[in-house]
Enzyme design. Sequence first.
Site, PDB file in Angstrom:
ATOM      1  N   HIS A 228       0.790  -0.793  -0.357  1.00 60.71           N
ATOM      2  CA  HIS A 228      -0.287   0.142   0.320  1.00 60.71           C
ATOM      3  C   HIS A 228       1.002   1.414   0.388  1.00 60.71           C
ATOM      4  O   HIS A 228       0.470   1.620   0.683  1.00 60.71           O
ATOM      5  CB  HIS A 228      -1.102   0.055   0.919  1.00 60.71           C
ATOM      6  CG  HIS A 228      -2.233  -1.466   1.468  1.00 60.71           C
ATOM      7  ND1 HIS A 228      -2.622  -1.573   0.569  1.00 60.71           N
ATOM      8  CD2 HIS A 228      -1.984  -2.483   2.181  1.00 60.71           C
ATOM      9  CE1 HIS A 228      -3.409  -2.579   1.172  1.00 60.71           C
ATOM     10  NE2 HIS A 228      -2.361  -3.796   2.117  1.00 60.71           N
ATOM     11  N   SER A 349      16.071  19.863 -16.692  1.00 66.28           N
ATOM     12  CA  SER A 349      15.183  20.316 -17.377  1.00 66.28           C
ATOM     13  C   SER A 349      16.093  21.655 -18.157  1.00 66.28           C
ATOM     14  O   SER A 349      16.762  22.626 -17.964  1.00 66.28           O
ATOM     15  CB  SER A 349      15.088  22.136 -15.852  1.00 66.28           C
ATOM     16  OG  SER A 349      14.321  22.365 -16.036  1.00 66.28           O
ATOM     17  N   LYS A 355      18.025  20.457 -12.090  1.00 63.73           N
ATOM     18  CA  LYS A 355      17.284  19.440 -12.003  1.00 63.73           C
ATOM     19  C   LYS A 355      17.982  18.134 -12.785  1.00 63.73           C
ATOM     20  O   LYS A 355      19.077  18.619 -13.293  1.00 63.73           O
ATOM     21  CB  LYS A 355      16.349  19.768 -12.788  1.00 63.73           C
ATOM     22  CG  LYS A 355      15.090  20.097 -12.528  1.00 63.73           C
ATOM     23  CD  LYS A 355      15.015  19.386 -11.345  1.00 63.73           C
ATOM     24  CE  LYS A 355      13.831  18.041 -11.436  1.00 63.73           C
ATOM     25  NZ  LYS A 355      12.543  18.726 -12.053  1.00 63.73           N
ATOM     26  N   GLU A 362      10.454   6.739 -16.707  1.00 65.92           N
ATOM     27  CA  GLU A 362       9.371   8.000 -16.752  1.00 65.92           C
ATOM     28  C   GLU A 362       8.271   7.474 -17.908  1.00 65.92           C
ATOM     29  O   GLU A 362       7.609   7.090 -18.318  1.00 65.92           O
ATOM     30  CB  GLU A 362       9.251   9.532 -16.522  1.00 65.92           C
ATOM     31  CG  GLU A 362      10.106   9.896 -15.261  1.00 65.92           C
ATOM     32  CD  GLU A 362      10.050  11.310 -15.635  1.00 65.92           C
ATOM     33  OE1 GLU A 362       9.076  12.260 -15.771  1.00 65.92           O
ATOM     34  OE2 GLU A 362      11.193  12.109 -14.722  1.00 65.92           O
TER      35      GLU A 362
END
Length: 536
Positions: A228, A349, A355, A362
């Site tokens: 969970h 980025s 970043k 992804e």
Amino acid sequence: MKTLSKPGIPVISSFPTPNSSKFETQISVFDPRRRIPLYRRRRCSLFAVNRNSDGIAMASPVVVSQEKGSSKEDKLWGGRFEESVTDAVERFSESISFDKALYKHDISGSRAHASMLAAKGLISCTDRDSILSGLDVIEKRIEAGEFVWRTDREDVHMNIEAALIDMIGEPAKKLHTARSRNDQVVTDLRLWSRDAIDGILVQIKRLQVALVLLALKNDGVIVPGYTHLQRAQPVLLQHLLLSYVEQLERDAGRFEDCRSRLNFSPLGACALAGTGLPIDRFMTSEALGFTAPMRNSIDAVSDRDFVLEFLSANSITAIHLSRLGEEWVLWASEEFGFLVPSDSVSTGSSIMPQKKNPDPMELVRGKSARVVGDLVTLLVLCKGLPQAYNRDLQEDKEPLFDSVKTIMGMLEVTAEFAMNIKFNLARIQRALPAGHLDATTLADYLVNKGVPFRTSHDIVGRSVAFCLTKGCQLSDLNLDELKAVDPIFEEDVYEFVGVNNAVSKFCSYGSTGSSCVTEQLNHWVSTLGIDAATSK
């Protein structure tokens, strides 16, 4: 000037040209709010204007880029037709733009078919040799980028056959004896799918090897296990990585099963009913490496369940990869900080200089949606088709090709990512105490003392509640505090608390215990042919 118009849609206007009785066309698109043209195009090739019996100019479709006095090439199937298809129909129905990917398999099927026709006396050996030589030339031209694919020849089959006729003449016209495009295309598709599965299996093994090597480099590392998305129990990192290896093995098994089921030959089923000519379907089946010919000619040309099964296997694999991608994206975040990808598999980025994004994973997560979408496309495509072949099935190829290309890319980049990451052991170690990961092991301690599990569950639950009030871990409680919860606790309790002790107590087959994980690792090192001695 006469105008054929309707509010809010393109308007076709016609007017006579100077010194001519002919009419030119003009298309204007009107903004219904302004009633003025947004754009106007003259001498549009999409329409011609003719006078009707009353002398009124009327717009009608014409052939695009059709030279005056020229005629279209006759279709190989065009004998009973008196008119050519319109350009719009031709553009809409062509498939050469994507099914040319089947050229190698189409040529293989034609070679086998021509050889069989000669063996059965349906064509001469001389014609067979001419056909085979011509096919060799066409294949070389395609691979050299010299072959011209023509949309007016519709598909890969017609392009190759028409080119063969242009090259060798009459013998090529015999190649389609006892064959339809219906059995031809599904033969090509089965051959293509078979090769694609073989390629996917190679990529799956490569990823499995990468994960096992990563596990070998992280011997003894304990990480929080989650259910969970909440802290649950401590597990060995090796155990977690091998869980994905197991999933990939089942994926490989599904592909192998799919390959086995699709490896039957539809060639010779013709349009749907077979043929009255004395062909040998077993001969072509063997020549193409199939297990056997398909028993039922209607089934052979009409079903795409093998593509559905293939795309289903792709989808399940994509979901597994997406889950791995999700975990690693989370672990690479500042909130977790468990995983550090190298610069070679990261991106930055355009606005935030600090970043460092795990973009490959992804995209793996994102592209899984595409693979699942390809499966859904084909499921919907097939759901309403009566027996036998329907032209709808032309639409099976683009989802198949896209799904395979995408899953191959996902497997490749996931393996690449796995080979270029490190785990932040210090960050993981600092994170381990939180969450009372040893609570279940403490419950097992009480069970070993003869306490029923439900009772031990309650005792440990109260112990955890006490820890929460103190802001400490179970291993921080002294014996008096534990006995205050329940007198069953004794000094040996401290052999069961703490994540290291907890992991050491696991002993069931397949568990996260050290000896169990070592057994799992040894299995995969042997199965995948990894040299463990040089892999660390």
